[in-house]
Design a protein around this motif. Structure first.
Motif, short mmCIF file in Angstrom:
data_model
loop_
_atom_site.label_atom_id
_atom_site.label_comp_id
_atom_site.label_asym_id
_atom_site.label_seq_id
_atom_site.Cartn_x
_atom_site.Cartn_y
_atom_site.Cartn_z
N UNK A 67 59.90 58.94 38.07
CA UNK A 67 59.47 57.04 37.93
C UNK A 67 59.14 57.19 36.86
N UNK A 68 59.45 56.06 35.92
CA UNK A 68 59.15 56.37 34.65
C UNK A 68 58.43 54.18 35.08
N UNK A 69 56.50 54.79 34.14
CA UNK A 69 55.58 53.25 34.59
C UNK A 69 56.46 52.73 33.08
N UNK A 70 56.32 51.28 32.45
CA UNK A 70 56.52 50.83 31.55
C UNK A 70 54.84 50.18 31.29
N UNK A 71 54.69 50.60 30.11
CA UNK A 71 53.39 49.95 29.24
C UNK A 71 53.46 48.77 29.13
N UNK A 72 54.13 48.63 28.47
CA UNK A 72 53.80 46.90 28.75
C UNK A 72 53.94 45.99 30.71
N UNK A 73 54.03 46.61 31.13
CA UNK A 73 54.12 46.40 32.43
C UNK A 73 52.58 46.85 33.43
N UNK A 74 52.16 47.82 32.61
CA UNK A 74 50.90 48.30 33.12
C UNK A 74 50.01 47.61 32.74
N UNK A 75 50.29 47.29 31.33
CA UNK A 75 49.11 46.59 30.14
C UNK A 75 49.56 45.19 31.22
N UNK A 76 50.27 44.21 31.30
CA UNK A 76 50.33 43.36 32.19
C UNK A 76 49.93 43.05 33.03
N UNK A 77 49.75 43.99 34.15
CA UNK A 77 49.44 44.28 35.81
C UNK A 77 47.43 44.82 35.33
N UNK A 78 47.63 45.21 33.99
CA UNK A 78 45.75 45.02 34.35
C UNK A 78 45.60 44.25 33.88
N UNK A 79 45.85 43.05 32.92
CA UNK A 79 45.32 42.07 33.09
C UNK A 79 45.10 40.90 34.05
N UNK A 80 46.33 40.68 34.38
CA UNK A 80 46.76 40.37 35.93
C UNK A 80 45.10 40.54 37.31
N UNK A 81 44.78 41.92 36.88
CA UNK A 81 44.25 42.64 37.79
C UNK A 81 43.19 41.86 37.54
N UNK A 82 42.45 42.22 36.09
CA UNK A 82 41.10 41.49 35.63
C UNK A 82 41.04 40.09 35.46
N UNK A 83 42.06 39.38 35.30
CA UNK A 83 42.59 37.70 35.21
C UNK A 83 41.26 37.60 37.18
N UNK A 84 41.95 38.40 37.75
CA UNK A 84 41.36 37.66 39.18
C UNK A 84 40.26 38.79 39.52
N UNK A 85 40.34 39.79 38.86
CA UNK A 85 38.71 40.21 39.41
C UNK A 85 38.19 39.68 39.27
N UNK A 86 38.25 38.50 37.73
CA UNK A 86 36.97 38.06 36.80
C UNK A 86 36.90 36.90 38.01
N UNK A 87 37.79 36.24 38.14
CA UNK A 87 37.55 34.55 38.71
C UNK A 87 36.99 35.45 39.79
N UNK A 88 37.48 35.99 40.63
CA UNK A 88 36.95 36.65 42.28
C UNK A 88 35.39 36.52 42.15
N UNK A 89 35.07 36.88 40.96
CA UNK A 89 33.22 36.77 40.42
C UNK A 89 32.45 35.95 40.72
N UNK A 90 33.82 35.37 39.25
CA UNK A 90 32.79 34.23 39.48
C UNK A 90 32.78 32.54 40.37
N UNK A 91 33.92 33.06 41.33
CA UNK A 91 34.06 32.10 42.77
C UNK A 91 32.78 32.82 43.35
N UNK A 92 32.68 34.10 43.04
CA UNK A 92 31.29 34.31 44.12
C UNK A 92 30.11 34.12 43.46
N UNK A 93 30.10 33.94 41.65
CA UNK A 93 28.40 33.85 41.95
C UNK A 93 28.81 31.93 41.95
N UNK A 94 28.85 31.64 41.20
CA UNK A 94 29.00 30.28 41.90
C UNK A 94 28.54 29.33 43.29
#
Length: 174
Positions: free
Chosen positions: A1-28
């Motif tokens: 199975x091959x992983x598309x680097x664009x998909x991986x970078x998009x997935x990492x970006x979405x995961x980072x955005x959700x993590x950042x949103x979670x941390x911001x919500x936790x902080x607030x």
């Protein structure tokens, strides 16, 4: 199975955005929780502001510091505790004191168990306890021995004295 680097970078970006949103919500949410909690525990606006700023600046370590330093009880708990203390003190103050030793005695005691001072007297008619200064029983209306039910006026006393004087004059002449 091959992983598309664009998909991986998009997935990492979405995961980072959700993590950042979670941390911001936790902080607030931690800042809001701290503000609400300190308002329930302190009236001073400066203390409320400093506690909220502590958590806002330091985040999780700020919450730990706040939990260590915050007042133990809420204002409501402190109020309830004060009411309980006042009720206990009032109950103690309601107990009468022995005139001999100044210790607390109960209402229905006739003699102080500590100094043996007489606290009450017994009605000769109904046998209920009466306070020592009372001259009439409040339960049955019987006067204490040696007391008349009707109070005599000044005229009665003067007439009794005049009659007594006339009897002594008569006795002196004979």
């Amino acid at each position: 199975m091959t992983f598309d680097p664009v998909f991986l970078s998009s997935f990492a970006l979405v995961l980072t955005a959700f993590g950042g949103a979670f941390l911001a919500a936790l902080w607030i949410s931690l800042v809001v929780w701290t503000y609400r909690d300190i308002r329930a525990r302190a009236r001073d606006p400066l203390v409320q502001t400093l506690a909220s700023l502590l958590v806002a600046v330091l985040n999780l370590p700020g919450v730990l510091i706040y939990l260590i330093l915050r007042p133990q009880r809420t204002l409501e708990e402190e109020y309830q505790r004060t009411l309980e203390e006042e009720a206990l003190l009032q109950a103690l103050e309601d107990l009468p004191l022995c005139p001999g030793c100044e210790r607390r005695v109960k209402e229905d005691w006739q003699i102080c168990p500590n100094c043996h001072t007489k606290l009450k007297k017994t009605c000769h008619h109904c046998s209920k306890f009466m306070e020592l200064p009372w001259n009439i029983c409040p339960y049955c209306g019987t006067p204490a021995p040696g007391m008349r039910l009707e109070s005599s006026g000044i005229d009665d006393v003067l007439r009794a004295l005049k009659v007594g004087d006339e009897q002594t004059d008569v006795q002196v002449d004979h």
